[in-house]
Design an enzyme around this catalytic site. Sequence first.
Site, short mmCIF file in Angstrom:
data_model
loop_
_atom_site.label_atom_id
_atom_site.label_comp_id
_atom_site.label_asym_id
_atom_site.label_seq_id
_atom_site.Cartn_x
_atom_site.Cartn_y
_atom_site.Cartn_z
N GLU A 293 61.65 37.56 7.05
CA GLU A 293 60.29 37.70 7.56
C GLU A 293 60.27 38.22 8.99
OE1 GLU A 293 60.16 33.70 5.20
OE2 GLU A 293 61.67 34.94 6.18
N HIS B 102 65.91 36.17 10.04
CA HIS B 102 65.38 35.89 8.71
C HIS B 102 64.62 37.12 8.22
CE1 HIS B 102 65.29 31.20 8.85
NE2 HIS B 102 66.38 31.68 9.42
N CYS C 169 59.68 31.02 10.73
CA CYS C 169 58.97 32.17 10.17
C CYS C 169 57.48 31.90 10.04
CB CYS C 169 59.59 32.57 8.84
SG CYS C 169 61.27 33.21 9.03
#
Length: 145
Positions: A48, A46, A79
């Site tokens: 992040e 992801h 995250c």
Amino acid sequence: MREAIHQAKLAEELGEVPIGAVIVRNGEIIGRGYNLRETSQDATAHAEIVAIREASIAVQSWRLLDCTLYVTLEPCPMCSGAIVQSRIPRVVYGTYDPKAGCAGTLMNLLQEPRFNHRTEVIADVLQEECAGLLTQFFRKLRGKG
């Protein structure tokens, strides 16, 4: 947030869901990331997480104190956990995530009082632009099917 949006557009160029993130410390970007799940076949890729990894290398520490994470979409549970674990004190996000948002929409893991670290959350920064990236991406995707 503008740089996070730029990162999201880089993801879209690869056919990834357009989500981007940057981490800022003392006015300088020390971590950048965009969604790479399909490209890397890695569920943890992801925006992040990618940005947190880069920022940790930049400061040579897993503790990202005195940093702000800007992300185009509200962080998911994974995250949010990484943000808490890396001690990021502030998260600024663009648009909420009704299906997985854990910075206040479905739950708020970033400010859970039972954790030893809590994160300030600022929501809806450039919300229309961030939401528009996702809406347009999924419209195009459905149009292909």
